[in-house]
Design a protein around this motif. Structure first.
Motif, PDB file in Angstrom:
ATOM      1  N   VAL A   1       0.869  -1.183   0.000  1.00 13.16           N
ATOM      2  CA  VAL A   1       0.000   0.000   0.000  1.00 13.16           C
ATOM      3  C   VAL A   1       0.904   1.229   0.000  1.00 13.16           C
ATOM      4  O   VAL A   1       1.786   1.340   0.856  1.00 13.16           O
ATOM      5  CB  VAL A   1      -0.878   0.031   1.276  1.00 13.16           C
ATOM      6  N   ILE A   2       0.691   2.111  -0.962  1.00 11.52           N
ATOM      7  CA  ILE A   2       1.434   3.380  -0.976  1.00 11.52           C
ATOM      8  C   ILE A   2       0.416   4.498  -0.780  1.00 11.52           C
ATOM      9  O   ILE A   2      -0.638   4.491  -1.423  1.00 11.52           O
ATOM     10  CB  ILE A   2       2.175   3.599  -2.315  1.00 11.52           C
ATOM     11  N   SER A   3       0.705   5.442   0.119  1.00 16.02           N
ATOM     12  CA  SER A   3      -0.219   6.571   0.285  1.00 16.02           C
ATOM     13  C   SER A   3       0.521   7.888   0.118  1.00 16.02           C
ATOM     14  O   SER A   3       1.673   8.022   0.525  1.00 16.02           O
ATOM     15  CB  SER A   3      -0.915   6.508   1.648  1.00 16.02           C
TER      16      SER A   3
ATOM     17  N   GLU B   1       4.299   4.871   3.385  1.00 21.97           N
ATOM     18  CA  GLU B   1       3.537   6.101   3.600  1.00 21.97           C
ATOM     19  C   GLU B   1       4.417   7.287   3.193  1.00 21.97           C
ATOM     20  O   GLU B   1       5.417   7.562   3.846  1.00 21.97           O
ATOM     21  CB  GLU B   1       3.126   6.179   5.088  1.00 21.97           C
ATOM     22  N   CYS B   2       4.037   7.973   2.107  1.00 19.53           N
ATOM     23  CA  CYS B   2       4.924   8.982   1.502  1.00 19.53           C
ATOM     24  C   CYS B   2       4.538  10.432   1.816  1.00 19.53           C
ATOM     25  O   CYS B   2       5.249  11.358   1.397  1.00 19.53           O
ATOM     26  CB  CYS B   2       4.941   8.800  -0.016  1.00 19.53           C
TER      27      CYS B   2
ATOM     28  N   THR C   1       1.977  11.323  14.306  1.00 13.95           N
ATOM     29  CA  THR C   1       1.000  10.521  13.545  1.00 13.95           C
ATOM     30  C   THR C   1       1.685   9.343  12.877  1.00 13.95           C
ATOM     31  O   THR C   1       1.174   8.218  12.879  1.00 13.95           O
ATOM     32  CB  THR C   1       0.291  11.405  12.489  1.00 13.95           C
ATOM     33  N   SER C   2       2.866   9.594  12.317  1.00 15.88           N
ATOM     34  CA  SER C   2       3.607   8.513  11.658  1.00 15.88           C
ATOM     35  C   SER C   2       3.912   7.395  12.658  1.00 15.88           C
ATOM     36  O   SER C   2       3.740   6.206  12.361  1.00 15.88           O
ATOM     37  CB  SER C   2       4.902   9.095  11.070  1.00 15.88           C
TER      38      SER C   2
ATOM     39  N   MET D   1       5.825  -1.416   7.969  1.00 17.20           N
ATOM     40  CA  MET D   1       5.529  -0.079   7.435  1.00 17.20           C
ATOM     41  C   MET D   1       6.792   0.763   7.410  1.00 17.20           C
ATOM     42  O   MET D   1       7.634   0.641   8.300  1.00 17.20           O
ATOM     43  CB  MET D   1       4.497   0.601   8.346  1.00 17.20           C
ATOM     44  N   ILE D   2       6.919   1.584   6.393  1.00 14.03           N
ATOM     45  CA  ILE D   2       7.956   2.625   6.416  1.00 14.03           C
ATOM     46  C   ILE D   2       7.302   3.978   6.170  1.00 14.03           C
ATOM     47  O   ILE D   2       6.249   4.057   5.543  1.00 14.03           O
ATOM     48  CB  ILE D   2       9.073   2.396   5.367  1.00 14.03           C
ATOM     49  N   ASP D   3       7.924   5.033   6.710  1.00 10.81           N
ATOM     50  CA  ASP D   3       7.529   6.381   6.290  1.00 10.81           C
ATOM     51  C   ASP D   3       8.566   6.810   5.261  1.00 10.81           C
ATOM     52  O   ASP D   3       9.771   6.592   5.455  1.00 10.81           O
ATOM     53  CB  ASP D   3       7.424   7.359   7.465  1.00 10.81           C
ATOM     54  N   ALA D   4       8.090   7.364   4.151  1.00  6.71           N
ATOM     55  CA  ALA D   4       9.006   7.663   3.039  1.00  6.71           C
ATOM     56  C   ALA D   4       8.591   8.940   2.315  1.00  6.71           C
ATOM     57  O   ALA D   4       8.261   8.916   1.126  1.00  6.71           O
ATOM     58  CB  ALA D   4       9.042   6.488   2.064  1.00  6.71           C
ATOM     59  N   PRO D   5       8.603  10.085   3.034  1.00  2.74           N
ATOM     60  CA  PRO D   5       8.287  11.343   2.338  1.00  2.74           C
ATOM     61  C   PRO D   5       9.366  11.652   1.304  1.00  2.74           C
ATOM     62  O   PRO D   5      10.437  11.048   1.325  1.00  2.74           O
ATOM     63  CB  PRO D   5       8.280  12.372   3.470  1.00  2.74           C
ATOM     64  N   VAL D   6       9.041  12.587   0.437  1.00  2.00           N
ATOM     65  CA  VAL D   6       9.924  12.803  -0.721  1.00  2.00           C
ATOM     66  C   VAL D   6      10.393  14.249  -0.841  1.00  2.00           C
ATOM     67  O   VAL D   6       9.750  15.174  -0.342  1.00  2.00           O
ATOM     68  CB  VAL D   6       9.202  12.425  -2.030  1.00  2.00           C
ATOM     69  N   THR D   7      11.510  14.418  -1.542  1.00  4.64           N
ATOM     70  CA  THR D   7      11.859  15.729  -2.093  1.00  4.64           C
ATOM     71  C   THR D   7      11.985  15.549  -3.604  1.00  4.64           C
ATOM     72  O   THR D   7      12.155  14.432  -4.084  1.00  4.64           O
ATOM     73  CB  THR D   7      13.199  16.279  -1.530  1.00  4.64           C
TER      74      THR D   7
END
Ligand code: NAD
Length: 308
Positions: A62-64, A94-95, A102-103, A117-123
């Motif tokens: 699941v990618i969000s 979770e991007c 929350t994460s 689960m990983i948290d993976a926000p982006v630049t």
């Protein structure tokens, strides 16, 4: 039947990210709550489904990619949320750019169910998403990150593992506080040079080689005519909006308050970007802050909402 990737939130970022996966030959189903996003997703050939149940049934990952922490919390932890519908062998990526708390809350709940689960926000923004060259700032166990890496590598150029769950959003928040401050610093530097009646091109060239350089000044220059391909050369059409920078500076400010960290420049940057947004420039690229900093120093074209 082979398993697919479930992609939730196909807005400005999620849509091109999902398309990269499809182009790489992955089976992808997407879900969104906005009619506009669904329409664009269909037009761009994505396989849109109508419910979370349909999306998550027989999914491997699941990618969000949602706007804010409240949306992500509701999506995963709400009644009938994602965590009530997926099996233990699913992987969550979770991007979204959200708060660390929350994460961690979602990560802990997933862990208690045996779900990785990983948290993976982006630049890298929308442009980076379109060409599969995002940078992922990742938090999570080595095992979960290893599982996610082949998927992340399709959408990104760098996978930067910062530490345990929550570290990805942590580093993203710290990075964007620095970016917001640097953009203001770059704007002040060039404005002062202009007011001193200096040759702005020469000043830019020299500071880029000197100790006052920063990424915003060199690569995302907030004044037109100095660096190719940046929003300042396109009437400040985004890019990355001032509203998004404000959101990230607010996340940084809240994080700083939560641990009693003294961040006066972060707070000043939040105030400057908040005022800019309230004055009607929320949809302007964040480098347009140079207009607010420079005032009547500049007479360049400024038309963030114009359409080509
Ligand atoms: P966006 O608003 O364009 O897209 C978000 C999408 O999520 C929307 O289509 C919305 O309808 C959908 N959504 C919200 N709640 C949902 C739910 N419960 N179920 C399904 N869909 C839902 O935002 P964006 O620009 O794509 O940004 C997404 C995230 O990426 C944000 O956290 C942002 O801070 C971060 N980010 C954006 C950029 C950028 O340049 N746009 C760059 C880096 C990071």
């Amino acid at each position: 039947m082979s398993k697919h990737i479930a992609f939730i939130g196909v807005g400005n970022m999620g849509n091109p990210m999902a398309q990269q996966l499809v182009n790489a030959g992955k089976q992808v189903k997407v879900f969104d709550v906005s009619e506009k996003a669904i329409k664009i997703a269909k037009e761009t050939g994505l396989n849109v489904v109508n419910s979370l149940d349909e999306l998550l049934s027989n999914s491997s990952a699941v990618i969000s990619m949602l706007p804010e922490g409240k949306h992500v919390q509701e999506l995963y932890l709400g009644e009938n949320g994602v965590l009530t519908k997926i099996s233990q062998d699913s992987l969550i990526i979770e991007c979204s750019t959200i708060d660390i708390e929350t994460s961690l809350k979602i990560g802990d709940h997933a862990k208690s169910l045996g779900i990785k689960m990983i948290d993976a926000p982006v630049t890298g923004g929308v442009m980076g998403a379109r060409v599969g060259k995002l940078n992922f700032l990742v938090g999570g166990s080595q095992e979960a990150v290893k599982l996610a890496t082949p998927i992340l590598e399709i959408m990104g150029q760098k996978i930067l593992h910062a530490g345990e769950q929550g570290s990805g959003v942590g580093v993203k928040i710290c990075n964007n506080m620095s970016l917001g401050i640097s953009m203001i610093a770059a704007s002040e530097t060039l404005m002062l040079a202009k007011r001193l009646k200096m040759d702005i091109k020469k000043v830019h060239q020299i500071v880029k080689e000197a100790s006052g350089n920063n990424w915003a000044l060199a690569n995302y220059t907030p004044i037109p005519g100095l660096t190719d391909g940046v929003p300042s050369n396109n009437k400040y059409r985004p890019g990355f909006t001032a509203a998004m920078m404000k959101k990230d500076l607010k996340l940084a400010n809240d994080a700083a308050n939560s641990v009693n960290a003294n961040t006066p420049l972060g707070k000043a940057a939040l105030k400057i970007f908040s005022d800019f947004c309230e004055e009607g420039d929320a949809d302007t690229d964040y480098s347009g802050i140079s207009k607010k900093i420079g005032g009547d120093t500049w007479d360049y074209p400024f038309d963030p909402k114009g359409k080509d």
